[in-house]
Design a protein around this motif. Sequence first.
Motif, PDB file in Angstrom:
ATOM      1  N   GLY A  91     -58.577 -72.255 -75.105  1.00 43.89           N
ATOM      2  CA  GLY A  91     -57.546 -73.148 -75.632  1.00 43.89           C
ATOM      3  C   GLY A  91     -56.232 -73.015 -74.876  1.00 43.89           C
ATOM      4  N   THR A  92     -55.172 -73.393 -75.569  1.00 44.80           N
ATOM      5  CA  THR A  92     -53.856 -73.409 -74.948  1.00 44.80           C
ATOM      6  C   THR A  92     -53.410 -72.028 -74.504  1.00 44.80           C
TER       7      THR A  92
ATOM      8  N   PRO B 197     -60.075 -76.556 -71.014  1.00 45.26           N
ATOM      9  CA  PRO B 197     -58.900 -76.370 -71.871  1.00 45.26           C
ATOM     10  C   PRO B 197     -58.058 -77.647 -72.020  1.00 45.26           C
ATOM     11  N   TYR B 198     -57.675 -77.923 -73.251  1.00 46.41           N
ATOM     12  CA  TYR B 198     -56.895 -79.115 -73.520  1.00 46.41           C
ATOM     13  C   TYR B 198     -55.826 -78.789 -74.554  1.00 46.41           C
ATOM     14  N   MET B 199     -54.889 -79.693 -74.705  1.00 46.04           N
ATOM     15  CA  MET B 199     -53.814 -79.486 -75.670  1.00 46.04           C
ATOM     16  C   MET B 199     -54.137 -80.214 -76.962  1.00 46.04           C
ATOM     17  N   ARG B 200     -53.731 -79.586 -78.060  1.00 51.02           N
ATOM     18  CA  ARG B 200     -54.136 -80.107 -79.361  1.00 51.02           C
ATOM     19  C   ARG B 200     -53.201 -81.131 -79.997  1.00 51.02           C
TER      20      ARG B 200
ATOM     21  N   VAL C   9     -48.171 -67.030 -85.790  1.00 53.02           N
ATOM     22  CA  VAL C   9     -47.671 -68.393 -85.628  1.00 53.02           C
ATOM     23  C   VAL C   9     -48.787 -69.295 -85.141  1.00 53.02           C
ATOM     24  N   GLU C  10     -48.902 -70.474 -85.762  1.00 45.70           N
ATOM     25  CA  GLU C  10     -49.984 -71.387 -85.384  1.00 45.70           C
ATOM     26  C   GLU C  10     -49.430 -72.661 -84.770  1.00 45.70           C
ATOM     27  N   HIS C  11     -48.615 -72.515 -83.760  1.00 43.14           N
ATOM     28  CA  HIS C  11     -48.062 -73.712 -83.134  1.00 43.14           C
ATOM     29  C   HIS C  11     -48.407 -73.766 -81.663  1.00 43.14           C
ATOM     30  N   HIS C  12     -48.324 -74.967 -81.123  1.00 43.99           N
ATOM     31  CA  HIS C  12     -48.694 -75.168 -79.725  1.00 43.99           C
ATOM     32  C   HIS C  12     -47.809 -74.365 -78.784  1.00 43.99           C
ATOM     33  N   ASP C  13     -46.505 -74.465 -78.981  1.00 44.26           N
ATOM     34  CA  ASP C  13     -45.607 -73.783 -78.043  1.00 44.26           C
ATOM     35  C   ASP C  13     -45.764 -72.273 -78.127  1.00 44.26           C
TER      36      ASP C  13
END
Lengths: 158, 824
Positions: free
Chosen positions: B353-354, B382-385, B665-669
């Motif tokens: 993943g990210t 791998p891709y962004m969610r 933390v469950e965030h993309h950044d």
Amino acid sequence: MSSERQEGKDRIIFVTREDHATPSSAELVEEDPDDPYEERGLILPNGEINWNCPCLGGMASGPCGTEFKEAFSCFHYSKEEVKGSECLEQFRSMQECMQRYPELYPQEDEKEPKEQSSETEQTSEDSASAERSGANSTAATEKDSNATQPNTESSVES
Amino acid sequence: MLKCRIAWRKLAPLARASSTVCRQNVRRAGLTHGRLPAQAPVAHMSTGPTGGGRENQLYILLVGAACVGSGVYLYRTLRGDQTRYQERVDEIAARHQKVATEEIAAPTESEPPAVETTEAEVVPETEPQAEPAAEPSPEPIAELSPEEPSAPAPDAEAAAAPSDTTEPSPVAEEPVVQEPVVEAPAVEEPVVEAPVVEEPVVQEPVVGEPVVQEPVVEEPVVEAPVVEEPVVQEPVVEEPVVETPVVEAPVVEAPVVEAPAEEAAEPPAAPAVEEEPSPPSEPSPAELTEPAPAETEPVVESEPQAAAAAATESPAAEPPEPQPEVVAESVAESTPATPKVPSHTPYLLIGGGTASFAAARSIRARDPGAKVLIVTDEPDLPYMRPPLSKELWFSDDPSVTETLRFKQWNGKERSIYFQPASFYISPEELESAENGGVAVLTGKKVVHMDVRGNKVKLDDDTEISYNKCLIATGGVPRNLQVIERAGEEVMKKTTLFRKIEDFKSLDKVSRNIQSITIIGGGFLGSELACALGRKSHESGLEVIQMYPEKGNMGKVLPEYLSNWTTEKVKQEGVKIISEALVKSVNLKDDKLEILLKDGRLVKTDHLVAAVGLEPNVDLAKSAGLEVDSDFGGFRVNAELQARSNIWVAGDAACFYDIRLGRRRVEHHDHAVVSGRLAGENMTGANKPYWHQSMFWSDLGPDVGYEAIGIVDSSLPTVGVFAKATAKDTPKAATEKSGTGIRSESETEDTATSPVASSTPAPAMGAHKDDYGKGVIFYLRDKVVVGIILWNVFNRMPIARKIIKDGEEHADLNEVAKLFNIHED
């Protein structure tokens, strides 16, 4: 004038433009330029290139990463009058490598200002890479000028 | 003993007494009037006149026998152990030999003696273990390696090894070549003719393994033990290289670069390495018997790992463990038809993943020529969610589910994949890649992790050893118990949204139904509701969103903002059912009936459950990693390290934040920041989590915010607001910055002039409670721990600074001034 109200534990303040016209009296802690924890821009405090800078996108880590690093390093440490004039070989091999991966490094024609602004952009890795891999010397020049403005934000996913 | 003595003591006198009494009785019986004399115990001295005494003698005899018995047992046991150890060591040495010989043979380059000397020097440095191992190896080899072609002579092994290894791996790269070259000199030095002989032999094998095997076997016999040692060293290094997907570059590179340093690791590696050539040469069955290959394989397995990890574990210890596991792997390795999974990689990233991608990029940037292997159980690169619940739904392209490209509001298009496929190299090429690269192994799940042996096992029983490992397994969407209990039919009509395939299936489903219900009022639920609500304008789809809180984002935004947001979501066409607790879900007439605890009944065609993420800690048990009980996920320190060579990043990491305390933390950044940090630390940086990650959410084109730190609605907040103008919308913000991924807008130079939004200002009215744009501070013990920038964009650096300072500010309005909320 500003108005204020309290809703339970939450405080709400409404401010007008005038309310915020005076400079802030809030004190911020002074920044330590040598803080080892801080994210660094393109150029590290010791003068080296930060290959992990988000501004470079995937340039240093992709298939042509080695060629890119060599070319850019050569340019960065070049002391010639025309900076990077002795690095033509490295740039040439970098360009050759990039031509082998047109998907990653599309050869697009980009205008200079746009190149500069989108140097750090990663909206499409293609266009960004293309800009960088474009005209070698111009790209190098741009990189250099960008390098002097180190980016402090680095939470770029690219 | 004591018991015996006591018993004897007690019984003996009695026995004596009774016998004496008997005799006396017999004599006296006739003389007396039949009265039995009193049983006066006959007093005996413990020692008789001679100092011995029957008692004592017996006692001594018993004790003596016991001592002798235990002594014999001890002796036998120790002896047995010693023999076994010796055998093991010999076997390992034997393998080294094999590899070394192979190596040497392959290149057939003649190195100047100088090289040899270096080798010899290096070799002596390493452990003496190699030496003794080498020496006895001829014997053990004979015993242990029916498999190893390099039978008796260690040299033979060395020769065999190179040849073996070179054979199986057509990709014998420069490292390999270099190695053999080095090896060759080493081997040649002690023995002159053997290498020569071996080499030709080796050359042949290129064609057929069996051929190689034989010559190798013959050759070594001649070699002297002296040769063995250097050879041993070499194979260790070379083996990895030579091995097909097996032992990796690190071993190879290491010797090339830091031969002396690696010495220690090499001997252990060598045995492993040795093994590896074996499996490839499995086809050369002639000499190899069934058990033999199996044996070697395990050894190989353990060895590469040992080498890779530069473990200082003794070869003896290593091989026994991996043995059973390796067999499977060797089998896999030996079949050339199946796509080869590298058996060793310096950098192993579990999860695609990210966080994993960010780490891969970081490693490649910092470690020149690094070889990174990503193992993911998804079929995708791998891709962004974030676009899966936002931009992809707004796309006009009908084939968006295939292309997965989204158009940002400013017209720029990009794919959700971080990089196209040409960026990566294939796993087979990883080991041999000159400048390294990132390889992605899709469709494989890591099921077991052996931390001691530095290796993992996949679901198809392949094993991969590593030097450094990152666990970025993310999580799986949580499900409601009531839905799970409702049965298979209900589950078929439920989507747990997370991956690309979920997006594809939901897109398809949403086109064919009349009503869809989203359970969950957090980020994902609200974004999906807004996205589907927007689509519903054309399709007439009924979109319902239900959650237990009072308003959307109820756990994140203070109540007044949550209510305001809920109104906005309603305007997007979503039917909101708040304060809803699901009691049961049933299927009736092909429609789902959701019964709420307060009695309300909702009928719908499809369910989407967005009720949280369960961090994937499946590997914690086998790896012996700590799992956090408060936040879930793997417990790691501030440097994201779980154990010596293991880091964790992304959704699955419960890390220590120096400023804000332990959290997950469950965030993309955060995935990007923590992945990048983990990558840096894997390449030696040792930096703690310091750069605070941010997150953002867009609930429709008019409501958007960026946030940083701990944003929990249970904390006291202070909000400073100004009126919003047409320019303060997420749309305008992205148009200015040119990206829909808000975290990127920070690093962009907004050289392009801002594009004024042409959409009319949202009908906010002059209502006093108009939260157009502003800043909200979240406080914990009077210190700002979280900030939301409400419709105020590109100010994240200031927010980050305030949180980093961690100061107590008396007047937060003054702090709010720093943001210039009235300006663009």
